[in-house]
Scaffold this motif. Sequence first.
Motif, PDB file in Angstrom:
ATOM      1  N   ILE A 121       0.862  -1.184   0.000  1.00  0.00           N
ATOM      2  CA  ILE A 121       0.000   0.000   0.000  1.00  0.00           C
ATOM      3  C   ILE A 121       0.901   1.237   0.000  1.00  0.00           C
ATOM      4  O   ILE A 121       1.455   1.609   1.035  1.00  0.00           O
ATOM      5  CB  ILE A 121      -0.932   0.020   1.238  1.00  0.00           C
ATOM      6  CG1 ILE A 121      -1.759  -1.258   1.330  1.00  0.00           C
ATOM      7  CG2 ILE A 121      -1.812   1.264   1.227  1.00  0.00           C
ATOM      8  CD1 ILE A 121      -2.789  -1.420   0.248  1.00  0.00           C
ATOM      9  N   GLU A 122       1.059   1.835  -1.157  1.00  0.00           N
ATOM     10  CA  GLU A 122       1.971   2.980  -1.320  1.00  0.00           C
ATOM     11  C   GLU A 122       1.608   4.151  -0.407  1.00  0.00           C
ATOM     12  O   GLU A 122       2.483   4.865   0.060  1.00  0.00           O
ATOM     13  CB  GLU A 122       1.999   3.443  -2.782  1.00  0.00           C
ATOM     14  CG  GLU A 122       2.542   2.412  -3.747  1.00  0.00           C
ATOM     15  CD  GLU A 122       4.046   2.187  -3.648  1.00  0.00           C
ATOM     16  OE1 GLU A 122       4.771   3.079  -3.162  1.00  0.00           O
ATOM     17  OE2 GLU A 122       4.488   1.099  -4.063  1.00  0.00           O
ATOM     18  N   SER A 123       0.328   4.358  -0.143  1.00  0.00           N
ATOM     19  CA  SER A 123      -0.098   5.507   0.661  1.00  0.00           C
ATOM     20  C   SER A 123       0.343   5.396   2.121  1.00  0.00           C
ATOM     21  O   SER A 123       0.294   6.376   2.854  1.00  0.00           O
ATOM     22  CB  SER A 123      -1.612   5.692   0.584  1.00  0.00           C
ATOM     23  OG  SER A 123      -2.278   4.559   1.112  1.00  0.00           O
ATOM     24  N   LEU A 124       0.799   4.225   2.557  1.00  0.00           N
ATOM     25  CA  LEU A 124       1.294   4.084   3.932  1.00  0.00           C
ATOM     26  C   LEU A 124       2.700   4.660   4.105  1.00  0.00           C
ATOM     27  O   LEU A 124       3.110   4.942   5.231  1.00  0.00           O
ATOM     28  CB  LEU A 124       1.306   2.605   4.348  1.00  0.00           C
ATOM     29  CG  LEU A 124      -0.046   1.949   4.569  1.00  0.00           C
ATOM     30  CD1 LEU A 124       0.122   0.463   4.851  1.00  0.00           C
ATOM     31  CD2 LEU A 124      -0.793   2.634   5.708  1.00  0.00           C
ATOM     32  N   ASP A 125       3.415   4.843   3.014  1.00  0.00           N
ATOM     33  CA  ASP A 125       4.804   5.299   3.088  1.00  0.00           C
ATOM     34  C   ASP A 125       4.929   6.594   3.885  1.00  0.00           C
ATOM     35  O   ASP A 125       4.288   7.593   3.572  1.00  0.00           O
ATOM     36  CB  ASP A 125       5.366   5.506   1.682  1.00  0.00           C
ATOM     37  CG  ASP A 125       6.867   5.681   1.677  1.00  0.00           C
ATOM     38  OD1 ASP A 125       7.553   4.963   2.421  1.00  0.00           O
ATOM     39  OD2 ASP A 125       7.360   6.550   0.928  1.00  0.00           O
ATOM     40  N   GLY A 126       5.721   6.554   4.942  1.00  0.00           N
ATOM     41  CA  GLY A 126       5.973   7.726   5.777  1.00  0.00           C
ATOM     42  C   GLY A 126       4.986   7.922   6.913  1.00  0.00           C
ATOM     43  O   GLY A 126       5.142   8.854   7.699  1.00  0.00           O
ATOM     44  N   GLN A 127       3.983   7.074   7.028  1.00  0.00           N
ATOM     45  CA  GLN A 127       2.961   7.235   8.066  1.00  0.00           C
ATOM     46  C   GLN A 127       3.419   6.654   9.404  1.00  0.00           C
ATOM     47  O   GLN A 127       4.193   5.708   9.449  1.00  0.00           O
ATOM     48  CB  GLN A 127       1.666   6.533   7.639  1.00  0.00           C
ATOM     49  CG  GLN A 127       1.066   7.067   6.359  1.00  0.00           C
ATOM     50  CD  GLN A 127       0.658   8.519   6.476  1.00  0.00           C
ATOM     51  OE1 GLN A 127      -0.029   8.909   7.411  1.00  0.00           O
ATOM     52  NE2 GLN A 127       1.092   9.332   5.532  1.00  0.00           N
ATOM     53  N   LEU A 128       2.923   7.240  10.485  1.00  0.00           N
ATOM     54  CA  LEU A 128       3.137   6.672  11.824  1.00  0.00           C
ATOM     55  C   LEU A 128       2.046   5.640  12.059  1.00  0.00           C
ATOM     56  O   LEU A 128       0.862   5.953  11.925  1.00  0.00           O
ATOM     57  CB  LEU A 128       3.057   7.757  12.897  1.00  0.00           C
ATOM     58  CG  LEU A 128       4.264   8.658  13.031  1.00  0.00           C
ATOM     59  CD1 LEU A 128       3.981   9.761  14.048  1.00  0.00           C
ATOM     60  CD2 LEU A 128       5.499   7.884  13.424  1.00  0.00           C
ATOM     61  N   ILE A 129       2.465   4.416  12.375  1.00  0.00           N
ATOM     62  CA  ILE A 129       1.492   3.341  12.543  1.00  0.00           C
ATOM     63  C   ILE A 129       1.805   2.534  13.805  1.00  0.00           C
ATOM     64  O   ILE A 129       2.898   2.605  14.359  1.00  0.00           O
ATOM     65  CB  ILE A 129       1.480   2.391  11.320  1.00  0.00           C
ATOM     66  CG1 ILE A 129       2.831   1.674  11.128  1.00  0.00           C
ATOM     67  CG2 ILE A 129       1.144   3.146  10.063  1.00  0.00           C
ATOM     68  CD1 ILE A 129       2.725   0.190  11.235  1.00  0.00           C
TER      69      ILE A 129
END
Length: 181
Positions: free
Chosen positions: A83-91
């Motif tokens: 899932i490219e949109s997860l790149d850089g997200q805090l999870i």
Amino acid sequence: MKLSTGLAKFLITIGVLFSALISALSHGSDEVQALDWSDLMPAGFSDEALFADYDVSAFEDGDPEGQRRLEEFQEILQSAPVIESLDGQLISLPGFALPLEGDYEATSLFLLVPYFGACIHVPPPPSNQIVLVRADPGVKIETLFAPVKVSGRIRIETTDTGIAHAGYTLDLTNIETIEDF
């Protein structure tokens, strides 16, 4: 040209808001998203469906066709879509830790996997179900048998660890042992 005080304040406020928006878009949100393993797979992707066309009982040891199919299957597992949109997200994500570097006191690199025993058995889960976790400084993994929840910034980065291919990496900010997930 002289700006009125009100107009100057308005322009400064717009500039600050624009700067904050650009920063948030380029660095990801600072709000931690609680994810589940299914959130790491694109819609329509099913790791179980990958096994549908592979009947290992149809081949005998040393069968060249069986070996070719195994290599084909491993390639599919190693290049599972992310899932490219997860790149850089805090999870945050629950799972099981499989240490790669360190010792019983401090582990600086480990795999996070969705179930106990993953990557120890052949074949490992698809790469989009494996997260390489970097813990600097190292952290203590209490036990390999208990699930943990990790938090940190996730990146789209495929890594061959020698044990498995991870589709994601995570820079760890927190780890805790959890009861169940």
